[in-house]
Structure formats: structure tokens, C-alpha cells
Design an enzyme around this catalytic site. Structure first.
Site, mmCIF file in Angstrom:
data_model
loop_
_atom_site.group_PDB
_atom_site.id
_atom_site.type_symbol
_atom_site.label_atom_id
_atom_site.label_comp_id
_atom_site.label_asym_id
_atom_site.label_seq_id
_atom_site.Cartn_x
_atom_site.Cartn_y
_atom_site.Cartn_z
ATOM 1 N N LYS A 70 0.826 -1.221 0.000
ATOM 2 C CA LYS A 70 0.000 0.000 0.000
ATOM 3 C C LYS A 70 0.855 1.264 0.000
ATOM 4 O O LYS A 70 0.430 2.285 -0.522
ATOM 5 C CB LYS A 70 -0.947 0.002 1.207
ATOM 6 C CG LYS A 70 -2.057 -1.032 1.100
ATOM 7 C CD LYS A 70 -3.001 -0.942 2.291
ATOM 8 C CE LYS A 70 -3.968 -2.113 2.307
ATOM 9 N NZ LYS A 70 -4.875 -2.089 3.449
ATOM 10 N N ALA A 135 -2.872 -0.554 8.470
ATOM 11 C CA ALA A 135 -4.333 -0.400 8.483
ATOM 12 C C ALA A 135 -4.751 0.639 9.511
ATOM 13 O O ALA A 135 -5.549 1.541 9.222
ATOM 14 C CB ALA A 135 -4.993 -1.742 8.781
HETATM 15 P P1 NDP Z 1 0.990 -4.312 9.545
HETATM 16 O O1 NDP Z 1 1.954 -5.414 9.300
HETATM 17 O O2 NDP Z 1 1.173 -3.008 8.870
HETATM 18 O O3 NDP Z 1 0.969 -4.016 11.147
HETATM 19 C C1 NDP Z 1 0.952 -5.058 12.063
HETATM 20 C C2 NDP Z 1 0.689 -4.521 13.470
HETATM 21 O O4 NDP Z 1 0.666 -5.644 14.355
HETATM 22 C C3 NDP Z 1 1.769 -3.575 13.983
HETATM 23 O O5 NDP Z 1 1.190 -2.666 14.896
HETATM 24 C C4 NDP Z 1 2.697 -4.544 14.736
HETATM 25 O O6 NDP Z 1 3.477 -3.939 15.753
HETATM 26 C C5 NDP Z 1 1.667 -5.473 15.362
HETATM 27 N N1 NDP Z 1 2.212 -6.772 15.705
HETATM 28 C C6 NDP Z 1 2.581 -7.760 14.855
HETATM 29 N N2 NDP Z 1 3.038 -8.829 15.555
HETATM 30 C C7 NDP Z 1 2.911 -8.492 16.877
HETATM 31 C C8 NDP Z 1 3.220 -9.176 18.090
HETATM 32 N N3 NDP Z 1 3.728 -10.422 18.098
HETATM 33 N N4 NDP Z 1 2.969 -8.549 19.257
HETATM 34 C C9 NDP Z 1 2.459 -7.292 19.263
HETATM 35 N N5 NDP Z 1 2.161 -6.587 18.149
HETATM 36 C C10 NDP Z 1 2.387 -7.187 16.975
HETATM 37 O O7 NDP Z 1 -0.441 -4.936 9.251
HETATM 38 P P2 NDP Z 1 -1.807 -4.186 8.840
HETATM 39 O O8 NDP Z 1 -1.921 -2.937 9.653
HETATM 40 O O9 NDP Z 1 -1.927 -4.101 7.389
HETATM 41 O O10 NDP Z 1 -2.889 -5.253 9.340
HETATM 42 C C11 NDP Z 1 -3.201 -5.406 10.716
HETATM 43 C C12 NDP Z 1 -4.428 -6.305 10.861
HETATM 44 O O11 NDP Z 1 -5.568 -5.680 10.275
HETATM 45 C C13 NDP Z 1 -4.274 -7.661 10.159
HETATM 46 O O12 NDP Z 1 -4.805 -8.651 10.995
HETATM 47 C C14 NDP Z 1 -5.105 -7.529 8.904
HETATM 48 O O13 NDP Z 1 -5.663 -8.776 8.532
HETATM 49 C C15 NDP Z 1 -6.203 -6.576 9.356
HETATM 50 N N6 NDP Z 1 -6.745 -5.783 8.241
HETATM 51 C C16 NDP Z 1 -8.101 -5.778 8.045
HETATM 52 C C17 NDP Z 1 -8.675 -5.031 7.034
HETATM 53 C C18 NDP Z 1 -10.149 -5.057 6.843
HETATM 54 O O14 NDP Z 1 -10.635 -4.544 5.799
HETATM 55 N N7 NDP Z 1 -10.904 -5.589 7.780
HETATM 56 C C19 NDP Z 1 -7.856 -4.197 6.131
HETATM 57 C C20 NDP Z 1 -6.440 -4.247 6.443
HETATM 58 C C21 NDP Z 1 -5.930 -5.015 7.472
HETATM 59 P P3 NDP Z 1 4.957 -3.351 15.418
HETATM 60 O O15 NDP Z 1 4.741 -1.985 14.805
HETATM 61 O O16 NDP Z 1 5.613 -3.268 16.750
HETATM 62 O O17 NDP Z 1 5.622 -4.314 14.483
#
Ligand code: NDP
Length: 282
Positions: A70, A135
Site C-alpha cells: 500500500k 491499516a
Molecule cells: P501491519 O503489518 O502493517 O501491522 C501489524 C501490526 O501488528 C503492527 O502494529 C505490529 O506492531 C503489530 N504486531 C505484529 N506482531 C505483533 C506481536 N507479536 N505482538 C504485538 N504486536 C504485533 O499490518 P496491517 O496494519 O496491514 O494489518 C493489521 C491487521 O488488520 C491484520 O490482521 C489484517 O488482517 C487486518 N486488516 C483488516 C482489514 C479489513 O478490511 N478488515 C484491512 C487491512 C488489514 P509493530 O509496529 O511493533 O511491528
């Protein structure tokens, strides 16, 4: 770029992409308007984005972009909507006479999910984001534009929360912003007590073996808080919310409404929301 089906006019691109339900949802909308089934999906590598943009310019009417492209797609887009530019996230491209226009519809998606599920508007509300990845950032910028009162930006790595918080504050000085570490349970508890909605936006909960993103018992500090998980299906958080009679919703309606907005950007036609939602369950 080799697209086998010559009837394809729209694509969702990402990596991975096989899980994407956008084709069945979007094709339901196109079929409703008697426009066939012109929407497909395409797995891409990052190095192929430039080549894809040229292909899009010459052969397609539009596309959706999903994880992890994105932001990476942005240099290849000619004109980007101000909100998408702020959020550094483009999930929809319209090709108009060979010129590519970029938009972010994720925030619109959640805005409408909150309205439909809770009768809630975002203006004047306090909102918690647990996780501020791509997101959440797109949504937070959209909510800022809608006049949200207070944003709690809570993340595993504090830098991401702080850089988002200070960028939003620069553009919207009246919004109160609090950033904290996911591990800071006390802060999260305080935020829950005074907030209207908590949005679980980490990727935790996608797999059954995932740890809980936070201690769900903290929700008892505010029985009126609305609980959202951006993941499309039931998660441990949503199971907890259901068992304990919180108002809650998963990410499905956000997906439907962000897709509906994309459809309207491409076609200028009204998206058949209920049909699109039903198509996701097929
Ligand atoms: P990103 O990879 O951009 O962000 C992931 C987030 O999760 C970050 O805040 C990251 O923290 C955190 N994270 C990942 N692993 C861990 C962990 N083990 N412990 C704590 N925090 C963790 O993903 P997106 O923002 O694109 O997606 C996030 C969620 O939203 C997904 O589940 C996706 O499926 C869902 N989604 C749903 C949509 C919808 O239309 N309903 C649209 C887009 C996404 P850090 O910054 O510290 O790495």
C-alpha cells in the site's frame, strides 16, 4: 505482464494474495450492474510494481492494493488523494485515460462499519488503537479528518506510535494524542476507562496459536466500550467480547465498505452493500 484472462479490467495485487476475497465481493457488485465478472487477483513481487503500474495504465480500469504494497505503490501513482498521502497508504487506484489516481478507502470502511454496527459516528469520540501498523494508520488519519476527539496509539514498538501521533498532531493540533507501549497495562486500562471504542489492529489473532494482544479482562473497566477486531473472522478477543456481552464487530464490514468505496470510485455506480457482504460468505 501476463494476465491470462483478457476480460480482466480490475485486479487486487498483494503478496500473499491467494486468501483475498476481494474478487468474489467485487464481482458480485459488477454482476449486479450487468458488468460481467471483470475483477481478478495477481501475486506480485515488490520489484514488479513499476512494471505493473505501466500494465495498469495501458490495460486496466483500476486496482486494489493489499499487504505489503500500500505504501510501495505510491511512487508509481500520478495523483494521490490528500488523505492517502498523509496516511502513506494507497489501496485503490483509478485509471482515467492513462493517468493513475490513488485513494485510501480503509478508514471509510471502518467509519461505516462503526455506524452500521454501533450507530456510532467518530466525531468527538475517544478511540484506542491497539497496534498502529498500516491499516490502523490509514484509519487514524481518516478519523482525524472526521473530528475525532482523542486518539490512544498503543503499539509494541513505541517509535511507530510516536511518529504517527506527532504527524497527526501537526495537521490536527486540536486532537488529543496519547502514545504508549502495548506492554504498559496500566496505561491501557486508563485508556479503556475513558474511551468509546477499542480497535484491535495488530495482526495477532490471525492464527490460533497467537498470543493475546492484551489482557482482555481490562475491558471490564468500561462495560460500555465498543470492541472491534480488524481481522475478518472470530478471534479470541471477539469470543471474549461475545461471552461477556460487549458490543463488538469483526473486520468484515470494514472490508465490505472499503470495497464498496473502491467500486464507486471506479464506476460512479452505487455499490450493492448487502450483495457484496453475502458474496464474502460464498
Ligand atoms: P501491519 O503489518 O502493517 O501491522 C501489524 C501490526 O501488528 C503492527 O502494529 C505490529 O506492531 C503489530 N504486531 C505484529 N506482531 C505483533 C506481536 N507479536 N505482538 C504485538 N504486536 C504485533 O499490518 P496491517 O496494519 O496491514 O494489518 C493489521 C491487521 O488488520 C491484520 O490482521 C489484517 O488482517 C487486518 N486488516 C483488516 C482489514 C479489513 O478490511 N478488515 C484491512 C487491512 C488489514 P509493530 O509496529 O511493533 O511491528
Amino acid at each position: 505482464m501476463d494476465i491470462v484472462d483478457k476480460n480482466i479490467e480490475y485486479l487486487v495485487i498483494g503478496n500473499p494474495i491467494c486468501h483475498s476475497k476481494s474478487p468474489q465481493m467485487q464481482n458480485a457488485a459488477f454482476e449486479y450492474h450487468k458488468l460481467g465478472r471483470p475483477y481478478g487477483k495477481l501475486l506480485l513481487e515488490r520489484e514488479e510494481l513499476g512494471e505493473f503500474a505501466e500494465f495498469l495504465r495501458k490495460n486496466l480500469k483500476g486496482c486494489n492494493i493489499t499487504v505489503p504494497f500500500k505504501e510501495a505503490i505510491m511512487p508509481f501513482v500520478d495523483e494521490i488523494d490528500p488523505l492517502a498521502l498523509q496516511a502513506k497508504s494507497v489501496n485503490t487506484i483509478l485509471n482515467k485515460n492513462g493517468k493513475l489516481y490513488g485513494y485510501s478507502t480503509d478508514g471509510f470502511g471502518l467509519e461505516n462499519s462503526l455506524r452500521e454496527n454501533f450507530g456510532m459516528t467518530v466525531g468527538g469520540k475517544s478511540v484506542i488503537f491497539v497496534g498502529v501498523g498500516g491499516a490502523a494508520q490509514a484509519i487514524a488519519w481518516h478519523f482525524a479528518s472526521l473530528g475525532v476527539k482523542k486518539l490512544y496509539l498503543i503499539n509494541r514498538s513505541i517509535e511507530r506510535a510516536e511518529s504517527l501521533g506527532s504527524a497527526i498532531k501537526q495537521n490536527y493540533p486540536d486532537i488529543e494524542i496519547v502514545t504508549s507501549l502495548l506492554a504498559d497495562t496500566e496505561r491501557l486500562g486508563q485508556a479503556i476507562q475513558v474511551s468509546d471504542v477499542i480497535i484491535q489492529a495488530t495482526s495477532l489473532g490471525l492464527k490460533e496459536s497467537d498470543a493475546a494482544p492484551f489482557d482482555f479482562e481490562l475491558l471490564f473497566l468500561n462495560k460500555k466500550i465498543k470492541v472491534v477486531d480488524l481481522i475478518y473472522h472470530a478471534t479470541p478477543l471477539l469470543n471474549f467480547a461475545e461471552k461477556n456481552q460487549f458490543d463488538y464487530t469483526n473486520g468484515k464490514d470494514m472490508l465490505v465498505y472499503q470495497g464498496a468505496k473502491s467500486f464507486e470510485i471506479w464506476t460512479g455506480l452505487q455499490a450493492p452493500i448487502d450483495l457484496m457482504r453475502a458474496a464474502l460468505d460464498d
